[in-house]
Scaffold this active site. Structure first.
Site, PDB file in Angstrom:
ATOM      1  N   GLU A  15      -1.875  -8.423   7.102  1.00  0.00           N
ATOM      2  CA  GLU A  15      -2.253  -8.180   8.505  1.00  0.00           C
ATOM      3  C   GLU A  15      -2.908  -9.388   9.166  1.00  0.00           C
ATOM      4  OE1 GLU A  15      -4.377  -4.456   8.661  1.00  0.00           O
ATOM      5  OE2 GLU A  15      -2.543  -3.299   8.338  1.00  0.00           O
ATOM      6  N   GLU A  75      -8.460   4.662  14.946  1.00  0.00           N
ATOM      7  CA  GLU A  75      -8.070   3.262  15.125  1.00  0.00           C
ATOM      8  C   GLU A  75      -7.493   3.125  16.529  1.00  0.00           C
ATOM      9  OE1 GLU A  75      -5.417   1.866  12.071  1.00  0.00           O
ATOM     10  OE2 GLU A  75      -6.630   2.712  10.457  1.00  0.00           O
ATOM     11  N   ARG A  84       0.853  -1.196   0.000  1.00  0.00           N
ATOM     12  CA  ARG A  84       0.000   0.000   0.000  1.00  0.00           C
ATOM     13  C   ARG A  84       0.883   1.239   0.000  1.00  0.00           C
ATOM     14  NH1 ARG A  84      -2.462   0.375   6.192  1.00  0.00           N
ATOM     15  NH2 ARG A  84      -0.462   0.554   7.231  1.00  0.00           N
ATOM     16  N   CYS A 126       9.517  11.711  -1.554  1.00  0.00           N
ATOM     17  CA  CYS A 126       9.731  10.898  -2.742  1.00  0.00           C
ATOM     18  C   CYS A 126      10.831  11.556  -3.572  1.00  0.00           C
ATOM     19  CB  CYS A 126       8.412  10.831  -3.515  1.00  0.00           C
ATOM     20  SG  CYS A 126       8.562  10.112  -5.150  1.00  0.00           S
ATOM     21  N   CYS A 166       8.858  14.681  -8.805  1.00  0.00           N
ATOM     22  CA  CYS A 166       9.116  15.471  -7.603  1.00  0.00           C
ATOM     23  C   CYS A 166      10.225  16.483  -7.870  1.00  0.00           C
ATOM     24  CB  CYS A 166       9.494  14.568  -6.428  1.00  0.00           C
ATOM     25  SG  CYS A 166       8.041  13.800  -5.689  1.00  0.00           S
ATOM     26  N   ASN A 213      -5.449   7.185   3.925  1.00  0.00           N
ATOM     27  CA  ASN A 213      -5.207   6.481   5.186  1.00  0.00           C
ATOM     28  C   ASN A 213      -3.776   6.728   5.633  1.00  0.00           C
ATOM     29  OD1 ASN A 213      -6.042   4.219   7.176  1.00  0.00           O
ATOM     30  ND2 ASN A 213      -4.047   3.579   6.428  1.00  0.00           N
ATOM     31  N   GLU A 214      -3.608   7.248   6.840  1.00  0.00           N
ATOM     32  CA  GLU A 214      -2.276   7.429   7.449  1.00  0.00           C
ATOM     33  C   GLU A 214      -1.262   7.979   6.450  1.00  0.00           C
ATOM     34  OE1 GLU A 214      -1.299   3.669   9.297  1.00  0.00           O
ATOM     35  OE2 GLU A 214      -2.550   4.100  11.028  1.00  0.00           O
ATOM     36  N   MET A 238      -1.648 -11.396  11.154  1.00  0.00           N
ATOM     37  CA  MET A 238      -1.204 -11.516  12.542  1.00  0.00           C
ATOM     38  C   MET A 238      -1.641 -10.309  13.384  1.00  0.00           C
ATOM     39  SD  MET A 238       0.247 -14.417  12.526  1.00  0.00           S
ATOM     40  CE  MET A 238       1.276 -14.582  13.977  1.00  0.00           C
TER      41      MET A 238
END
Ligand SMILES: [Zn+2]
Length: 649
Positions: A362, A314, A102, A150, A155, A140-141, A364
């Site tokens: 994920e 979360e 991701r 980057c 960039c 997300n995050e 675990m």
């Protein structure tokens, strides 16, 4: 109020209704979905599969759950990467990051920004007014997995344009600001400027600082693109983002101005291990609970960004999969973390995740249910919290007499030229914060430049770059104002100020830092103050001072604590023990009520309620003040428990 993170695309629509009903029974009100589901929404360009999401939202409405819909932009699907591989980011070693996990995108990529606008528009138009949708989470995050900075061609070109604008098209201004005469770094045009990576020795710090600012701006712009579309097509719904703890690669204050409020993801056990590594600590007394001040610092930070309001999007609800090792949280820890968030002003605490995934990265990482839908031990703790929450009316906001000024740019300056081991901005900040919390003081964490008029005590652990607008705010502070080391030590261009450090702060306290030494974690010097001695490591400054008072000093008289009227300057890396004693004296001078608390005991006020938390493994007796009524717990706080009392007069 409680929430949970849920992935209907992992389980199939046939499980959704049963899951939603079980959530409702547990006391869950909010469910976040959708933030990684791009490939299930649009399996091929222009071909959409809405059925599962339509049904999920309709069932949520029927069951009475409120949905926070995530935009799926943290996970561009394979077909998009195959069409435009230039979206993939490049790390500082020049390696392109691949598809298969991701956050595999570059924030600057013009093509990706267009794709983001397209998918957010399509989703917001379809679901923006759905009765179950009450709010949105962008992406997300942001920045997780070291993805803010980057080093791709896109960039580089965007950075050159950013510099050209900043230096008004005049390359001489850039050369002067960066001091490029050093090592023959002079540039003839903006087109010649590379990204500051892959240099044999350290790149020019001014170059790096401008690049960090540029990279931060890219994230802010990327988020804003999404927010504007959501606002147009989803009126009356809030927009938030789930930030992380201790993460500083972009300016969260700037980004949060475009949100309705900030949220953050609270994983106390993993964050504590990461923080201990930063401090070089070997023993962790908070193995199964997390370091309480580390947790509440983020609550106080994100509450400030949300103008008094924040969510935990979360909340760790079992062992995670990403820390150096992954313990089970202690018995009672989930309940304690939940209450701690509410004590610091949270509106909603949302657990991660409903059911543990039996597949992929994920598998675990625990959920409230095991992969076969059995409730974990922690499920009961959440049930208990829900029942307890129903007995309290927590609508009042958190008020503080103390402000701590926290600055993202300060962290960048420290990280670009730390000048020695142990020199971490976050460590310094946490020392100041911990000392204040040990005195039982509520603390607001604020950016530099906001009004500080209402505070009795303002602490600035360090602010290397003091802009004019910051100085004018400091000049108006009527309370006590304490600056830590390296404050005023750099100009906006990352140079030593002409007038020498603390630069513009000399107007407030006439002293001069002549030279600094870093001492590492093992070399110590002794500071004397108020008849006590304190062992100081990491950092010290040699100061020439014309101020009337030197309050504390080292044996060799090189630096200490300096005072001019209401302003103090600490020319060393202060230990928590010193700061606790020192702030106690200052707080008492200003009429604040303080009480020294043992490590692991935390006190927080929200409106008429006072919360005391016991993060230790010992039972703690407490003196509960008169004119109060205990509404939860008792005068003896068990390990991993809390007491709440309410003012009655
Ligand atoms: Zn890039």
């Amino acid at each position: 109020m409680l929430g949970v993170c849920y992935y209907p695309e992992h389980w199939g629509i046939e499980k959704v209704e049963e899951d939603f009903r079980r959530m409702k029974e547990l006391g869950i009100e909010y469910v976040r979905i959708g933030e990684f589901a791009w490939s299930r929404i649009e399996p091929e360009r222009g071909k959409f599969n809405w059925e599962w999401l339509d049904e999920t939202l309709d069932i949520a409405e029927k069951v009475g759950l409120k949905i926070i819909l995530g935009t799926p932009t943290a996970t561009p699907p394979k077909w998009l990467i195959d069409e435009h591989p230039e979206i993939l980011p490049v790390d500082k070693y020049g390696h392109k990051k691949n598809f298969g996990s991701r956050r595999h995108y570059c924030f600057s990529s013009p093509i990706y920004r267009e794709e983001v606008k397209r998918i957010v528009f399509i989703i917001a138009r379809r679901y923006g007014k759905h009765p179950a949708v009450v709010g949105w989470q962008t992406d997300n995050e942001y920045g997780c997995h070291d993805t803010v900075r980057c080093y791709c061609q896109e960039c580089k070109e965007a950075f050159q344009k950013w510099l050209e604008k900043k230096y008004e098209g005049d390359i001489r201004k850039l050369n002067e600001a960066w001091g490029t005469v050093f090592w023959s770094q002079e540039y003839r045009s903006f087109r010649e400027i590379e990204l500051p990576n892959l240099t044999p020795a350290d790149p020019n710090p001014s170059h790096v600082l401008d690049y960090y600012r540029f990279a931060s701006d890219q994230v802010v712009e990327f988020n804003k693109l999404q927010v504007e579309i959501i606002r147009e097509f989803s009126p009356g719904r809030f927009v938030t983002h789930n930030f992380m703890a201790g993460f500083t690669d972009f300016d969260h204050y700037k980004l949060s101005r475009d949100l309705d409020f900030s949220s953050w993801d609270n994983y106390p056990l993993g964050h504590t291990l990461v923080f201990m590594k930063l401090k070089g600590m070997e023993q962790n007394p908070f193995d199964r609970t997390g370091y309480p001040d580390l947790i509440s610092f983020s609550h106080d930070l994100y509450r400030g960004m949300g103008k008094g309001k924040f969510w935990v999007m979360e909340q760790q609800a079992g062992p995670v999969n990403w820390a150096p090792y992954n313990l089970w949280p202690g018995k009672g820890a989930i309940r304690l973390w939940t209450w701690q968030a509410f004590a610091h002003g949270a509106e909603v605490v949302s657990y991660f995740r409903w059911r543990q995934a039996p597949f992929a990265q994920e598998q675990m990482h625990s959920g409230l249910l095991t992969p076969d839908s059995t409730p974990t031990l922690y499920f009961q703790e959440i049930k208990k919290v829900f029942e307890e929450l129903n007995t309290l009316d927590l609508h009042e906001s958190v008020k503080s007499d103390v402000a701590l000024v926290f600055d993202y740019e300060a962290d960048w300056v420290f990280s670009i030229q730390p000048h020695g081991e142990g020199v971490h901005y976050l460590d310094l900040v946490l020392r100041f914060y911990t000392a204040l919390r040990r005195l039982g003081l509520n603390v607001d964490v604020v950016p530099p430049g906001v009004s500080l008029d209402d505070y009795k005590l303002v602490v600035v652990p360090s602010l290397p770059i003091v802009r004019e607008e910051y100085l004018s705010v400091f000049e108006k502070v009527g309370g006590l104002l304490v600056f830590g080391p390296r404050s005023g030590s750099k100009t906006e261009s990352f140079r030593i100020p002409k007038e020498m450090p603390p630069g513009p702060l000399k107007k407030l306290i006439p002293l001069e830092v002549i030279q600094v030494e870093s001492m590492g974690l093992k070399h110590t010097e002794t500071l004397r103050w108020g008849g006590k001695s304190y062992s100081v490591n990491v950092w010290r400054e040699m100061v020439r001072s014309d101020v009337p008072e030197t309050l504390a000093s080292f044996e060799d008289n090189l630096g200490g604590v300096f005072k001019n009227k209401n302003v103090f300057y600490l020319s060393f890396w202060p230990p928590v023990e010193f700061l606790t004693d020192f702030f106690e004296k200052l707080a008492l001078e200003r009429g604040l009520i303080v009480k020294k608390l043992p490590e692991g005991i935390c006190l927080q006020k929200r409106g008429r309620f006072t919360f005391v938390f016991n993060f230790t493994s010992e039972e703690i007796p407490l003196e509960i003040p008169k004119d109060t009524r205990v509404v939860l717990g008792s005068e003896k706080i068990e390990p991993m428990d809390l007491v709440i009392w309410e003012e009655t007069s």
